[in-house]
Write an enzyme that holds these catalytic residues in place. Structure first.
Site, PDB file in Angstrom:
ATOM      1  N   GLY A  94       1.829  -6.647   4.088  1.00  0.00           N
ATOM      2  CA  GLY A  94       2.789  -7.542   3.445  1.00  0.00           C
ATOM      3  C   GLY A  94       4.113  -6.834   3.221  1.00  0.00           C
TER       4      GLY A  94
ATOM      5  N   GLY B  36       3.247  -4.201  14.612  1.00  0.00           N
ATOM      6  CA  GLY B  36       2.905  -5.623  14.479  1.00  0.00           C
ATOM      7  C   GLY B  36       3.610  -6.237  13.267  1.00  0.00           C
ATOM      8  CG  ASP B  37       2.759  -4.818   9.473  1.00  0.00           C
ATOM      9  OD1 ASP B  37       1.990  -5.788   9.639  1.00  0.00           O
ATOM     10  OD2 ASP B  37       2.369  -3.726   9.032  1.00  0.00           O
TER      11      ASP B  37
ATOM     12  CG  ASN C 272      -1.909  -0.989   1.376  1.00  0.00           C
ATOM     13  OD1 ASN C 272      -2.312  -1.569   0.375  1.00  0.00           O
ATOM     14  ND2 ASN C 272      -2.360  -1.257   2.591  1.00  0.00           N
TER      15      ASN C 272
ATOM     16  CB  SER D 133       8.844  -0.495  14.343  1.00  0.00           C
ATOM     17  OG  SER D 133       7.615  -0.699  14.968  1.00  0.00           O
TER      18      SER D 133
ATOM     19  CB  THR E 193       1.485   2.962  11.642  1.00  0.00           C
ATOM     20  OG1 THR E 193       0.593   3.933  12.159  1.00  0.00           O
ATOM     21  CG2 THR E 193       0.935   2.358  10.365  1.00  0.00           C
TER      22      THR E 193
HETATM   23  O1  RIB Z   1      -0.032  -2.641   9.662  1.00  0.00           O
HETATM   24  C1  RIB Z   1       0.112  -1.338   9.192  1.00  0.00           C
HETATM   25  C2  RIB Z   1      -0.346  -1.252   7.774  1.00  0.00           C
HETATM   26  O2  RIB Z   1      -1.720  -1.502   7.702  1.00  0.00           O
HETATM   27  C3  RIB Z   1      -0.174   0.108   7.124  1.00  0.00           C
HETATM   28  O3  RIB Z   1       1.089   0.290   6.545  1.00  0.00           O
HETATM   29  C4  RIB Z   1      -1.328   0.170   6.160  1.00  0.00           C
HETATM   30  O4  RIB Z   1      -0.928   0.159   4.815  1.00  0.00           O
HETATM   31  C5  RIB Z   1      -2.235  -1.004   6.494  1.00  0.00           C
HETATM   32  O5  RIB Z   1      -2.105  -2.016   5.575  1.00  0.00           O
END
Ligand code: RIB
Length: 289
Positions: free
Chosen positions: A43, A241-242, A13, A272, A238
């Site tokens: 992703g 978690g990723d 995104n 992060s 933001t």
């Molecule tokens: O987990 C964060 C993400 O969630 C953001 O970067 C946004 O694009 C959504 O997909």
């Protein structure tokens, strides 16, 4: 040490990030502090997190044939994520996320765009890449039938899959059972695995549950083990978690035991949150060590 090979199959995104002092209420207009376009997508973020930590990372995903698509591919290249498996979908926009960051928290609305064009036949083009991976990492910003297809395919190819079930979406138990690990946050765990009830949650032997500043938990038998996070100054959660998921995949692919892998992932996530944007604060290996 063996270089971990991680393949992320998921969303890419462009994040449209507004920083504001407060979240607007329904029907209210507020002045914000700043606005930025930043690379994101669950992703993409997980792929960048794993690459920064030294893994060989491929992403299987799609962008639109718009200027954002090109910027997003350039970003992967600058971060060392391999882009051969990114498709450019004609006549479709790249995925977008509208994000408001306020008071150390966020609210996000996503528009799937090209991520919604990730169909099972597209995944099949990359069977060799999937088979050559130590771990496959997936999230739920692509169509459900594609998620199910990936789980079937990885079972056939005998490649372990980590499912990050975000945003929360229910799967049949037969699909959850195909995952090596499932990494919901506490809200997703309540919704999908009955984590809030008195008994043990469903699939507890596969769950690694993140809980923001409190750290992350997993189950050893019927005992829950919580690995706490370090306290840090939070700017933007933001992508935390990723970062956790990307780092967890790297640590597991390196052969770390689960408790050590969770501690490593917690530490990466704590870096992060200290910068604005999903990917800006993701640490390099040297920073963690
Ligand atoms: O987990 C964060 C993400 O969630 C953001 O970067 C946004 O694009 C959504 O997909």
């Amino acid at each position: 040490m063996h270089t971990p090979k991680i393949t992320v199959i998921g969303s890419i995104n462009m994040d449209l990030v507004t920083l504001a002092e407060a979240m607007p209420k329904q029907g209210e207009t507020l002045s914000g502090e700043s606005f930025k376009t930043l690379p994101g997508g669950k992703g993409a973020n997980q792929a960048v997190a794993a690459a920064r930590l030294g893994a060989e990372v491929h992403i299987i995903g799609k962008v639109g044939d718009d200027p954002f698509g090109k910027t997003l591919i350039d970003n992967f290249e600058s971060q060392g994520v391999k882009t051969e498996a990114i498709g450019i979908e004609a006549g479709v926009s790249s995925g977008l996320a509208n994000i408001i960051v306020s008071d150390q928290d966020n609210r996000i609305i996503i528009i799937a765009g090209a991520n919604g064009e990730m169909h099972p036949d597209y995944i099949d083009k990359f069977k060799k890449r999937i088979e050559a991976s130590d771990y496959i990492l997936i999230q739920f910003e692509i169509p459900k039938q594609t998620v199910e297809h990936i789980l079937d395919l990885c079972e056939t190819l005998d490649v372990p899959v980590i499912i990050n079930p975000a945003p929360a979406m229910q799967l049949d138990d037969a699909y959850w059972a195909k995952a090596a690990y499932i990494t919901p946050n506490d809200t997703e765990a309540e919704k999908l695995f009955a984590y809030d009830t008195d008994g043990l949650p469903k699939f507890q032997d596969k769950l690694v549950i993140t809980n923001g500043a409190k750290g992350a938990s997993f189950f050893r038998g019927d005992r829950m083990i919580t690995v706490p996070s370090e306290k840090v100054e939070v700017t933007d959660t933001t992508g935390a978690g990723d970062t956790f998921n990307g780092a967890l995949a790297v640590a597991l692919a390196e052969g770390k035991a689960l408790e050590e892998a969770v501690a490593f992932a917690n530490k990466a996530a704590s870096f992060s949150v200290q910068k604005l944007g999903a990917q800006s604060g993701m640490p390099k290996r040297s920073e963690i060590e």
